[in-house]
Design a protein around this motif. Structure first.
Motif, PDB file in Angstrom:
ATOM      1  N   ASP A   1     -96.264 -61.487   1.307  1.00  0.00           N
ATOM      2  CA  ASP A   1     -95.151 -60.828   2.057  1.00  0.00           C
ATOM      3  C   ASP A   1     -95.217 -59.275   1.909  1.00  0.00           C
TER       4      ASP A   1
ATOM      5  N   ASP B   1     -90.138 -62.929   0.525  1.00  0.00           N
ATOM      6  CA  ASP B   1     -89.792 -63.461  -0.865  1.00  0.00           C
ATOM      7  C   ASP B   1     -91.033 -63.511  -1.912  1.00  0.00           C
TER       8      ASP B   1
ATOM      9  N   ASP C   1     -90.789 -63.044   7.025  1.00  0.00           N
ATOM     10  CA  ASP C   1     -91.294 -64.348   6.454  1.00  0.00           C
ATOM     11  C   ASP C   1     -90.098 -65.551   6.666  1.00  0.00           C
TER      12      ASP C   1
ATOM     13  N   ASP D   1     -89.636 -69.488   5.136  1.00  0.00           N
ATOM     14  CA  ASP D   1     -89.237 -70.111   3.968  1.00  0.00           C
ATOM     15  C   ASP D   1     -89.006 -69.233   2.887  1.00  0.00           C
ATOM     16  N   GLY D   2     -87.669 -69.422   2.105  1.00  0.00           N
ATOM     17  CA  GLY D   2     -87.493 -68.422   1.131  1.00  0.00           C
ATOM     18  C   GLY D   2     -86.782 -67.107   1.461  1.00  0.00           C
ATOM     19  N   THR D   3     -86.917 -66.939   2.956  1.00  0.00           N
ATOM     20  CA  THR D   3     -86.341 -65.614   3.264  1.00  0.00           C
ATOM     21  C   THR D   3     -85.180 -65.677   4.220  1.00  0.00           C
TER      22      THR D   3
HETATM   23 MG   LIG Z   1     -91.528 -67.232   1.764  1.00  0.00          MG
END
Ligand SMILES: [Mg+2]
Length: 273
Positions: free
Chosen positions: A226, A221, A16, A18-20
Motif C-alpha cells: 500500500d 496498512d 486498501d 482489509d486491515g484499513t
Molecule cells: Mg490491508
C-alpha cells in the motif's frame, strides 16, 4: 509544503480494504463516516485491491453489505488495472488468460481479445500476451497452455505479485506470484506485475481519471504494498496502524510513509481540519 498540506491537497484517495477499513466483517470505528464525508470534503475515492480472483462488482456487493458507500467507479482491482494496461500498451493483442471466470468476464468488459474460453481451453497456437491472475480455479491445462505460449515468445503479464493471500486464523492461499514462479521455472520468462507495489496500479488510475500522481493519496496498512505503490508512483502515502504494521516496523523501515496514523478515524480528523 508539509506532509499534512500534501495530504489535504490530494484530490483522490485510494483505500486498501482489509486491515484499513475493516478486518473480516468487523468495520473499524469511523471508517464509514470518513467514506461518506469524502465527497463533501471535495475528495474522490477508490477502494483498491490486489485481488484479481474477484470482479469489481463482487466488491461493490461486499462493501455495501458492510455499510460503505460504493458505486461502480469507486472500485478498482488489479484485474481491472490489467484490462486498462493491456489496452494502453498492447492494443488489439491476442491474449491467453489463466484466471478465474470473474477475471475472464472483467477482461472481456475491457474489450480484450481473449483466445480461450472461461475454463482456459483454446486451439490457438500463438498469442501476443499471457495474463496470469490469482487463479482460485486453476487446472493443469492452464499451466500447460501458458508455458507453451511463453516459450513461443508471448509477453508475460501478471495481475498481482502477492505470493500468498492472507486468510483468517493465520492461514494463507497460494496467490498469483506463486503461480507465476511455477510458470517462470518452466518457461524461463519473468512476468511484469501490474498490482501494488508496481506503480502501474496508480499510473493507470491517473491516466483514466486525469488526476496527476502527486494529487493521489494511497491509504493502507502494509508498507511493502500500500505504501510502496505510492512511493513508487510519486504519490502521497498514509500508513494506518490498524492492520498488520506496528510502530516498530515503521521505525525499522528504510522508506517512511508521508504520514503514520492510528486509524482512518484520525485521517478523517486531519482532512476536516
Ligand atoms: Mg490491508
Amino acid at each position: 509544503m508539509t506532509n499534512i498540506d500534501k495530504l489535504r491537497n490530494c484530490e483522490l484517495f485510494l483505500f486498501d480494504m482489509d486491515g484499513t477499513l475493516y478486518l473480516g466483517d468487523d468495520v473499524y470505528e469511523g471508517a464509514i463516516a470518513l467514506m461518506e464525508d469524502l465527497p463533501r470534503l471535495g475528495k474522490k475515492y477508490i477502494y483498491l485491491t490486489n485481488n484479481s480472483s474477484r470482479a469489481g462488482v463482487d466488491y461493490i456487493t461486499r462493501l455495501r453489505r458492510l455499510g460503505f458507500p460504493c458505486e461502480a467507479e469507486n472500485v478498482f482491482t488489479s484485474g481491472m488495472a490489467t484490462g486498462l494496461y493491456l489496452n494502453q500498451h498492447f492494443p488489439g493483442a491476442k491474449v491467453y488468460l489463466a484466471g478465474t471466470k470473474a477475471f475472464y468476464r472483467e477482461l472481456k468488459s475491457y474489450g480484450i481479445d481473449l483466445v480461450n474460453d472461461e475454463q482456459g481451453h483454446t486451439d490457438v497456437f500463438d498469442v501476443d500476451v499471457v495474463v496470469q491472475g490469482f487463479d482460485t480455479e486453476l487446472v493443469y491445462e492452464k499451466l500447460d497452455k501458458a508455458v507453451h505460449f511463453l516459450r513461443r515468445g508471448a509477453k508475460f503479464i501478471a495481475a498481482n505479485p502477492d505470493w500468498v493471500c492472507p486468510m483468517p486464523a493465520g492461514e494463507v492461499l497460494p496467490d498469483c506470484g506463486s503461480i507465476c514462479a511455477l510458470l517462470t521455472a518452466s518457461s524461463g520468462v519473468k512476468p511484469e506485475f501490474i498490482g501494488k507495489p508496481n506503480r502501474n496500479m496508480i499510473d493507470v488510475i491517473a491516466a483514466s481519471t486525469g488526476i496527476p500522481n502527486e494529487k493521489i493519496c494511497a491509504v493502507g496498512d502494509r508498507l511493502y504494498t500500500d505504501i510502496a505503490v505510492a512511493q513508487n508512483a510519486g504519490s502521497v502515502s498514509v500508513l494506518v496502524l490498524s492492520g498488520e504494521t506496528n510502530q516498530m516496523m515503521v521505525d525499522e523501515a528504510a522508506r517512511k510513509p508521508d504520514l503514520v496514523l492510528p486509524s482512518v478515524k484520525e485521517l478523517h480528523e486531519l482532512l476536516r481540519g
